[in-house]
Design an enzyme around this catalytic site. Structure first.
Site, PDB file in Angstrom:
ATOM      1  N   GLY A 156       0.872  -1.188   0.000  1.00 15.54           N
ATOM      2  CA  GLY A 156       0.000   0.000   0.000  1.00 15.54           C
ATOM      3  C   GLY A 156       0.900   1.226   0.000  1.00 15.54           C
ATOM      4  O   GLY A 156       2.069   1.160  -0.392  1.00 15.54           O
ATOM      5  N   ILE A 158       2.193   2.801   2.550  1.00 11.47           N
ATOM      6  CA  ILE A 158       3.294   2.656   3.504  1.00 11.47           C
ATOM      7  C   ILE A 158       4.347   1.697   2.947  1.00 11.47           C
ATOM      8  O   ILE A 158       5.547   1.971   2.997  1.00 11.47           O
ATOM      9  CB  ILE A 158       2.754   2.180   4.876  1.00 11.47           C
ATOM     10  CG1 ILE A 158       1.877   3.277   5.496  1.00 11.47           C
ATOM     11  CG2 ILE A 158       3.901   1.807   5.819  1.00 11.47           C
ATOM     12  CD1 ILE A 158       1.036   2.834   6.685  1.00 11.47           C
ATOM     13  N   ARG A 178      -1.360  -9.008  -2.726  1.00 15.46           N
ATOM     14  CA  ARG A 178      -2.351  -9.768  -3.499  1.00 15.46           C
ATOM     15  C   ARG A 178      -2.337  -9.381  -4.977  1.00 15.46           C
ATOM     16  O   ARG A 178      -2.486 -10.212  -5.842  1.00 15.46           O
ATOM     17  CB  ARG A 178      -3.748  -9.554  -2.917  1.00 15.46           C
ATOM     18  CG  ARG A 178      -4.064 -10.535  -1.802  1.00 15.46           C
ATOM     19  CD  ARG A 178      -5.456 -10.325  -1.326  1.00 15.46           C
ATOM     20  NE  ARG A 178      -5.660  -8.907  -1.038  1.00 15.46           N
ATOM     21  CZ  ARG A 178      -6.796  -8.378  -0.599  1.00 15.46           C
ATOM     22  NH1 ARG A 178      -7.828  -9.137  -0.389  1.00 15.46           N
ATOM     23  NH2 ARG A 178      -6.903  -7.090  -0.344  1.00 15.46           N
ATOM     24  N   THR A 236       4.763  -2.625  12.169  1.00 16.41           N
ATOM     25  CA  THR A 236       4.259  -1.287  12.482  1.00 16.41           C
ATOM     26  C   THR A 236       2.783  -1.205  12.084  1.00 16.41           C
ATOM     27  O   THR A 236       2.233  -0.112  11.969  1.00 16.41           O
ATOM     28  CB  THR A 236       5.020  -0.197  11.687  1.00 16.41           C
ATOM     29  OG1 THR A 236       4.908  -0.496  10.298  1.00 16.41           O
ATOM     30  CG2 THR A 236       6.480  -0.122  12.086  1.00 16.41           C
ATOM     31  N   ARG A 238      -0.505  -3.813  12.824  1.00 15.80           N
ATOM     32  CA  ARG A 238      -1.394  -4.106  13.941  1.00 15.80           C
ATOM     33  C   ARG A 238      -0.885  -5.372  14.630  1.00 15.80           C
ATOM     34  O   ARG A 238      -0.491  -6.343  13.958  1.00 15.80           O
ATOM     35  CB  ARG A 238      -2.831  -4.353  13.463  1.00 15.80           C
ATOM     36  CG  ARG A 238      -3.602  -3.100  13.046  1.00 15.80           C
ATOM     37  CD  ARG A 238      -3.953  -2.196  14.232  1.00 15.80           C
ATOM     38  NE  ARG A 238      -4.719  -1.029  13.839  1.00 15.80           N
ATOM     39  CZ  ARG A 238      -4.206   0.157  13.510  1.00 15.80           C
ATOM     40  NH1 ARG A 238      -2.885   0.332  13.524  1.00 15.80           N
ATOM     41  NH2 ARG A 238      -4.986   1.166  13.182  1.00 15.80           N
ATOM     42  N   GLU A 267      -2.213  -4.011  23.531  1.00 13.29           N
ATOM     43  CA  GLU A 267      -1.249  -2.912  23.613  1.00 13.29           C
ATOM     44  C   GLU A 267      -0.917  -2.454  25.027  1.00 13.29           C
ATOM     45  O   GLU A 267       0.175  -1.953  25.262  1.00 13.29           O
ATOM     46  CB  GLU A 267      -1.746  -1.733  22.784  1.00 13.29           C
ATOM     47  CG  GLU A 267      -2.032  -2.174  21.368  1.00 13.29           C
ATOM     48  CD  GLU A 267      -1.358  -1.348  20.297  1.00 13.29           C
ATOM     49  OE1 GLU A 267      -1.373  -0.127  20.407  1.00 13.29           O
ATOM     50  OE2 GLU A 267      -0.824  -1.953  19.358  1.00 13.29           O
ATOM     51  N   HIS A 285       3.361   2.103  19.875  1.00 13.95           N
ATOM     52  CA  HIS A 285       2.441   2.475  18.782  1.00 13.95           C
ATOM     53  C   HIS A 285       2.634   3.949  18.398  1.00 13.95           C
ATOM     54  O   HIS A 285       1.673   4.716  18.338  1.00 13.95           O
ATOM     55  CB  HIS A 285       0.978   2.205  19.178  1.00 13.95           C
ATOM     56  CG  HIS A 285       0.077   2.017  17.981  1.00 13.95           C
ATOM     57  ND1 HIS A 285      -1.005   1.170  17.966  1.00 13.95           N
ATOM     58  CD2 HIS A 285       0.088   2.593  16.752  1.00 13.95           C
ATOM     59  CE1 HIS A 285      -1.611   1.230  16.785  1.00 13.95           C
ATOM     60  NE2 HIS A 285      -0.956   2.094  16.029  1.00 13.95           N
TER      61      HIS A 285
HETATM   62  C1  GLV Z   1      -2.170   3.986  13.295  1.00 13.02           C
HETATM   63  O1  GLV Z   1      -1.894   2.906  13.718  1.00 13.02           O
HETATM   64  C2  GLV Z   1      -3.225   4.219  12.382  1.00 13.02           C
HETATM   65  O2  GLV Z   1      -3.887   3.264  11.935  1.00 13.02           O
HETATM   66  O3  GLV Z   1      -3.445   5.396  12.060  1.00 13.02           O
HETATM   67  C1  GLV Z   2      -1.685   3.152   4.341  1.00 13.87           C
HETATM   68  O1  GLV Z   2      -1.839   4.346   4.141  1.00 13.87           O
HETATM   69  C2  GLV Z   2      -1.322   2.183   3.331  1.00 13.87           C
HETATM   70  O2  GLV Z   2      -2.007   2.179   2.305  1.00 13.87           O
HETATM   71  O3  GLV Z   2      -0.352   1.430   3.513  1.00 13.87           O
END
Ligand code: GLV
Ligand code: GLV
Length: 328
Positions: A156, A158, A178, A236, A238, A267, A285
């Site tokens: 994505g 990130i 995917r 980073t 979940r 958490e 987090h």
């Molecule tokens: C942080 O973990 C978010 O999802 O914004």
């Molecule tokens: C979050 O913004 C992602 O698409 O990885």
């Protein structure tokens, strides 16, 4: 006419929602860590809710709010805390804050990579312990980052930014997603792999997928055993994407070399066993916790909620079906 109510679950957001007061009756929960009971009472009569990722917004909360509830604006990119199908069923918009925390989270992935390979935190601990006795050639020997293989799970925003930065560090980048993105592969010289191939080949496995039924415990015993004994795992995303108990075993028994974890299965209860491991860096987090990201997230949260209530399609709608139903 009475102004529509917007319920805001955290005092931190209070300062950002001031401008909504012109048109709305904004009620900001003044404490931190709102209890379930206070949440259920607070949302009553709300047209919009601004929530944090730590609050479970399920059908019961929507029911407690009442039939006038139009939008839940989540202050996070992840929205696994919200029962989206239940919201869609009730024609409630759910929005998030994508795009603006991409770099912050990816930077944390790189920070973990560098800090683990170069043993930054261990070095800091050694000095603070008072046990450092002067320079030695083999003291805290680390590993270089150049030419190592960064394995990105989830391409994505990130994942993409992590790929770019990893390439800039001289790492080779592979990814699993995917859907393939051949243009991106070519532009950044990165290669698509199956999940298993990635686990087998990567020196660093970084998770950047959302938490869904499919990704829950996506990394467990089988996956950790596929990884190289020299490999690092970075999460980073979940906590529940990784089977934490198995990870602790893997780190203790050295199936893998280390981990950088910003998220945990529970958490507020990071197990003592995890805290005792020296080959692991733990952060609370805070991967998205930069001033730039937090400000931009707040701006989007406010825009999303006003758009949804005032009849404009919010730009960060995670259940566009709702809008479809409205305009049909
Ligand atoms: C942080 O973990 C978010 O999802 O914004
Ligand atoms: C979050 O913004 C992602 O698409 O990885």
């Amino acid at each position: 006419m009475q102004k529509p109510k917007i319920f805001v679950t955290h005092v931190f957001l209070g300062k950002f929602v001031e401008k909504l007061r012109e048109k709305y009756d904004v009620v900001v929960w003044q404490g931190r860590d709102i209890s379930r009971e206070d949440l259920l009472a607070g949302v009553k009569g709300a047209t919009g809710i601004i929530s944090l990722l730590t609050e479970k917004i399920d059908d019961e909360v929507m029911e407690a709010a009442g039939p006038q509830l139009r939008v839940i604006s989540n202050y996070a990119v992840g929205f696994d805390n919200i029962d989206v199908p239940a919201a869609t069923k009730r024609k409630i918009c759910v929005t998030n804050t994508p795009g603006v925390l991409t770099e912050s989270v990816a930077e944390q992935v790189i920070a973990f990579t560098l800090a683990l390979y170069r043993r930054v935190v261990e070095g800091d601990r050694l000095i603070r312990s008072g046990k450092y006795k002067g320079w030695e050639p083999d003291l805290l020997l680390g590993t270089g980052v150049k030419d190592k293989i960064m394995g990105i799970v989830g391409l994505g925003r990130i994942g993409r930014w992590t790929a770019r930065m990893s390439s800039a560090l001289g790492m080779k980048v592979i990814y699993f997603n995917r859907h393939r993105d051949e243009e991106f592969e070519e532009e950044y010289s990165i290669a698509h792999h199956t999940f298993d191939q990635l686990l087998e080949q990567a020196d660093v496995v970084s998770l950047s997928v959302p938490l869904t039924n499919e990704t829950r415990h996506m990394v467990g015993e089988r996956e950790l055993k596929l990884m190289k004994p020299t490999a690092l795992l970075i999460n980073t995303a979940r906590g529940p994407i990784v089977d934490q108990n198995v990870l602790i075993k893997a780190l203790k028994e050295k199936w893998i070399a280390g981990a950088g974890l910003d998220v945990f299965e529970d958490e507020v209860h990071v197990p003592e066993e995890l805290r005792a491991l020296s080959n692991t860096i733990l952060t609370p987090h805070t991967a998205s916790a930069t001033i730039e990201a937090r400000m931009a997230m707040a701006k989007i949260v406010v825009e999303n909620i006003a758009d949804a209530i005032e009849g404009r399609q919010p730009s960060c709608l995670v259940n566009p079906d709702v809008w479809q139903q409205k305009t049909d």
